[in-house]
Write a protein that holds these residues in place. Structure first.
Motif, PDB file in Angstrom:
ATOM      1  N   HIS A  99      -0.210   5.112  -1.330  1.00 16.53           N
ATOM      2  CA  HIS A  99      -0.358   6.180   0.455  1.00 16.53           C
ATOM      3  C   HIS A  99       0.992   7.471  -0.047  1.00 16.53           C
ATOM      4  O   HIS A  99       0.374   8.512   0.282  1.00 16.53           O
ATOM      5  N   VAL A 100       2.301   6.948  -0.158  1.00 16.33           N
ATOM      6  CA  VAL A 100       2.832   7.425  -0.387  1.00 16.33           C
ATOM      7  C   VAL A 100       2.977   8.587  -1.639  1.00 16.33           C
ATOM      8  O   VAL A 100       3.092   9.966  -0.883  1.00 16.33           O
ATOM      9  N   LEU A 157       2.774  10.829   9.418  1.00 21.13           N
ATOM     10  CA  LEU A 157       1.452  11.008   9.030  1.00 21.13           C
ATOM     11  C   LEU A 157       1.103  11.642  10.254  1.00 21.13           C
ATOM     12  O   LEU A 157      -0.362  12.462   9.797  1.00 21.13           O
ATOM     13  N   TRP A 198      -2.561   1.096   6.316  1.00 23.35           N
ATOM     14  CA  TRP A 198      -0.630   0.246   6.847  1.00 23.35           C
ATOM     15  C   TRP A 198      -0.979   0.177   8.020  1.00 23.35           C
ATOM     16  O   TRP A 198       0.195  -0.818   8.139  1.00 23.35           O
ATOM     17  N   ILE A 211       0.940  -1.557  -0.474  1.00 19.31           N
ATOM     18  CA  ILE A 211      -0.392   0.149   0.098  1.00 19.31           C
ATOM     19  C   ILE A 211       0.741   1.404  -0.307  1.00 19.31           C
ATOM     20  O   ILE A 211       0.295   2.553  -0.289  1.00 19.31           O
ATOM     21  N   PHE A 212       2.423   1.125   0.206  1.00 18.25           N
ATOM     22  CA  PHE A 212       2.919   2.407   0.290  1.00 18.25           C
ATOM     23  C   PHE A 212       2.990   3.050  -0.601  1.00 18.25           C
ATOM     24  O   PHE A 212       3.341   3.794  -0.992  1.00 18.25           O
ATOM     25  N   ALA A 272       0.413  11.446  -0.466  1.00 17.76           N
ATOM     26  CA  ALA A 272       1.215  11.978   0.446  1.00 17.76           C
ATOM     27  C   ALA A 272       1.880  13.189  -0.611  1.00 17.76           C
ATOM     28  O   ALA A 272       1.294  14.401   0.052  1.00 17.76           O
ATOM     29  N   THR A 282      -5.538   5.724   3.135  1.00 18.67           N
ATOM     30  CA  THR A 282      -4.440   4.065   3.065  1.00 18.67           C
ATOM     31  C   THR A 282      -3.582   4.475   4.269  1.00 18.67           C
ATOM     32  O   THR A 282      -2.569   3.052   4.288  1.00 18.67           O
ATOM     33  N   GLY A 283      -3.631   4.975   4.880  1.00 16.31           N
ATOM     34  CA  GLY A 283      -2.419   5.213   6.365  1.00 16.31           C
ATOM     35  C   GLY A 283      -2.815   4.927   7.114  1.00 16.31           C
ATOM     36  O   GLY A 283      -2.070   4.119   7.665  1.00 16.31           O
ATOM     37  N   GLY A 332      -7.937  10.289   1.189  1.00 19.11           N
ATOM     38  CA  GLY A 332      -6.810   8.748   0.185  1.00 19.11           C
ATOM     39  C   GLY A 332      -6.033   8.407   1.636  1.00 19.11           C
ATOM     40  O   GLY A 332      -5.542   7.305   1.661  1.00 19.11           O
ATOM     41  N   VAL A 333      -5.519   9.408   1.365  1.00 22.45           N
ATOM     42  CA  VAL A 333      -3.832   9.515   2.521  1.00 22.45           C
ATOM     43  C   VAL A 333      -3.721   8.802   3.818  1.00 22.45           C
ATOM     44  O   VAL A 333      -3.818   8.514   4.290  1.00 22.45           O
TER      45      VAL A 333
END
Lengths: 224, 243, 235
Positions: free
Chosen positions: B45-46, B115, B99, B41-42, B49, B95-96, B91-92
């Motif tokens: 996510h990243v 985060l 994770w 998911i990284f 962000a 997903t964060g 979304g960030v």
């Protein structure tokens, strides 16, 4: 500069004739300590907890102040009167920040002793007071700068009581973080410990950046 | 004025790059030793962000342009950038949370400064829309929104600094060392992910801009034709009178 | 009065060409053009919401004009607003005074902002005859007393141009007479007055402007207008 002094004198005169903000903020902060006492169910606090309570209480008292800072100008035509005068407009923002700073200092004269009596566990010595004054002065700068800017932003909105706190609170989180971290060793159980310079450095940086930014942006909040 | 010219190309490019990036992430990148499959998911996510934060800062830069020139188009650009970044921000955070749950067993991790800072920034930008909405005069609305956007844009890096300082971080190795000793098989899909996300942002950005502009043009044409003015309700979006 | 810079004396006090001010997409003032010589009086008529107050606020530099040219006291707005500010006096519905301060404190505050000495404060306080009440907070005053203080504030810095929004609305006849030398024709200032009183307004003005929905419905020398024409604006 003379304009700033004229405006500042007017603010202090208004507050002296009809004390409103300072007593309200002071009373609010003492009540908040009482609330903390029961909410946390603690008689004596020190260290992290003490720093947190002190900073958060000051923050909430400031929010109260930000909401009222421009009300007299908005409702009694002070903005228009000021804008009609041949003076530098940024002076109003500077004067408001100084006003809030002065109010915060006055509030702290009540708030800090109340904190020491009601909640603070360890004894109070000169070293603690000195360090506390240093940190609070830097905190006050940040609070005043953001207060003058956000207050002017919120006063022109329809939902000003909502917009002010909503915008100010997240903006002031870095102040809370750095001040609480800087103060927690100072308020330690075994007497004031050494402060970590990096928190003061970031707090100072915050004061500087937002001070300059507010100075540059304030004019745009006055034009119609 | 049209923004739609490159819209199709950008959309296709975004779709392609994201597909390749996710494909690589799933099939080629090694499963991370500590965290297993959930670490994938990284790659969503990243990049998300990073693009959202860049969007916030871009919105601040457009706001500076708006305050300097007084041109409504810059306010519109600032509005669209911030608006889209807030959407990405949701979304960030989602997903964060997924994770964090998979990696540490909690939905939110306070010891993770990136985060935490993102949450604070997100909360600040959530007030952008209500702020706009509560100012009726459109010109004043856009000016005040720009003052907010500039202030908040400067807040983004300062806030990161303060939060990062406050806690010794425990972040998963992969993230903090991105670019450092990130294995090659991770690096390519990661960078492609950033690129794809940026292209997606750009496509959505152009789409919204052209939509807002064609609506303004339509309104103007209608006014010219019929004289009958369409009632414009109170709105948080900038009103552009295109010319 | 502050000496006018050379060349300004001859220029008209107000020159508008196609002045437009919008609120969003709605025009509050549209395409207003007129010229007012120095020392003359312009009366503005029109129903509520016609743009009278907007016009006064644009002339006072409080609102930016959006289109057209606006020259006030020889300076173009909004570019040279700083040169106009401090030379206009605005007397609106709002007294622009702090209610918790006394007339003297309020006026001293304004005097400092305008770079005027305290002796001028005493002079205007005498002129509006507040008597023993000059040190009472304003919120204890009647509306007429507040309006008299507002008149004192508007002329404190001896403005070249007076902008008056129904200046006598809250004044009884005696008070109206009292402020006459300060804001009346005899004051020798250029004036823009908004009014709802056709006969009285026409008698006072040199030039009359009728606004309806932000547009010019009537513009003529006041002497050539029948009060009935003014009444028609409100229908």
């Amino acid at each position: 500069m003379r304009t700033v002094l004229t405006l500042l004198r007017k603010e202090l005169l208004l507050e002296r004739k009809v004390p409103q903000l300072v007593p309200a903020m002071a009373l609010f902060s003492v009540t908040t300590f009482v609330v903390f006492h029961f909410a946390l169910q603690q008689r004596d606090v020190d260290g992290d907890l003490a720093a947190g309570i002190l900073v958060v209480t000051l923050l909430f008292a400031t929010i109260l102040g930000i909401n009222r800072l421009y009300v007299a100008d908005r409702e009694e035509g002070g903005f228009d009167a000021f804008l009609l005068a041949p003076v530098d407009r940024t002076a109003l923002g500077v004067a408001k920040a100084l006003t809030l700073f002065a109010f915060l200092v006055l509030v702290e004269f009540v708030m800090v002793p109340a904190f020491a009596i009601l909640l603070f566990g360890p004894g109070v010595g000169w070293e603690l007071v000195g360090k506390l004054v240093l940190v609070l002065a830097m905190v006050n700068v940040g609070l005043s700068v953001i207060g003058a800017l956000v207050g002017a932003l919120a006063i022109q909105t329809r939902a000003r009581d909502l917009i002010g706190p909503l915008v100010a609170l997240p903006l002031l989180v870095p102040v809370v973080i750095t001040a609480a971290r800087a103060l927690s060793p100072v308020l330690g159980a075994d007497g004031p410990g050494a402060m970590e310079g990096q928190f003061l450095a970031v707090l100072g940086l915050y004061d500087l950046v937002f001070g300059l930014l507010a100075y540059a942006l304030f004019d745009f909040l006055l034009e119609d | 004025m049209t923004y739609g010219n490159r819209l199709r190309a950008t959309s296709i490019a975004a779709a392609l790059v994201l597909m390749v990036a996710f494909g690589l992430a799933f099939f080629s990148a090694k499963i991370e030793a500590d965290q297993g499959f959930s670490q994938k998911i990284f790659y969503v996510h990243v990049p998300m962000a990073i693009v959202a934060l860049c969007g916030f800062v871009f919105g601040g830069i457009m706001a500076i342009q708006h305050l300097r020139t007084g041109l409504a188009k810059y306010d519109l650009k600032s509005y669209v950038a911030i608006h889209l970044s807030v959407v990405l921000g949701v979304g960030v955070l989602l997903t964060g949370a997924i994770w964090a749950k998979a990696a540490w067993g909690t939905w939110f991790e306070w010891r993770e400064p990136t985060l935490v800072s993102f949450l604070i920034v997100f909360l600040l930008y959530c007030t952008y829309q209500p702020l706009r909405f509560s100012i009726e005069d459109p010109e004043k609305q856009s000016r005040y929104a720009s003052v907010f956007a500039v202030t908040a844009g400067a807040f983004v890096p300062l806030n990161f600094l303060a939060v990062r300082l406050a806690d010794p971080y425990i972040h998963p190795r992969v993230l903090n060392q991105a670019g450092g000793d990130l294995p090659d098989s991770f690096r390519l899909p990661f960078y492609l992910g950033i690129l794809g996300m940026a292209l997606l942002f750009s496509a959505l950005y152009q789409y919204e801009l052209s939509h807002k502009n064609s609506r303004a043009q339509l309104r103007q044409l209608r006014r010219k034709l019929g004289g009958e003015e369409e009632a414009v309700g109170r709105s948080a979006a900038p009103q552009v009178s295109s010319s | 009065m502050s000496p006018a810079p050379p060349g300004e004396e001859a220029a008209p006090a107000i020159e508008l060409a196609g002045l437009t001010r919008r609120y969003g997409l709605r025009a509050a003032l549209e395409d207003v053009s007129l010229t007012l010589p120095a020392g003359a009086t312009l009366v503005v008529f029109g129903p509520n919401g016609a743009g009278k107050s907007t016009l006064l606020r644009v002339l006072a530099t409080l609102l930016r004009p959006h289109a057209g040219t606006t020259r006030v006291l020889g300076h173009e707005l909004p570019k040279d607003g700083w040169a106009v500010r401090g030379r206009v006096g605005l007397l609106g519905h709002d007294p622009l005074l702090y209610r918790d301060l006394s007339p003297r404190e309020n006026l001293r505050f304004h005097a400092r902002l305008h770079g005027v000495g305290d002796e001028r404060v005493e002079e205007v306080l005498d002129a509006v005859r507040l008597g023993l009440r000059t040190d009472d907070p304003l919120h204890t005053f009647s509306r007429g007393m507040v309006q008299r203080t507002a008149v004192a504030r508007a002329i404190l810095h001896d403005p070249a141009l007076l902008l008056l929004d129904e200046p006598r609305a809250n004044l009884d006849p005696a008070a109206a007479e009292l402020v006459e030398p300060l804001i009346g024709a005899a004051s020798g200032r250029t004036r823009v007055i908004s009014s709802h009183d056709p006969a009285g307004g026409l008698a006072e003005g040199d030039l009359a402007l009728g606004l309806v929905g932000g547009r010019t419905a009537l513009l003529a020398p006041a002497g050539e207008i029948d009060p009935a024409q003014i009444g028609a604006l409100y229908r």
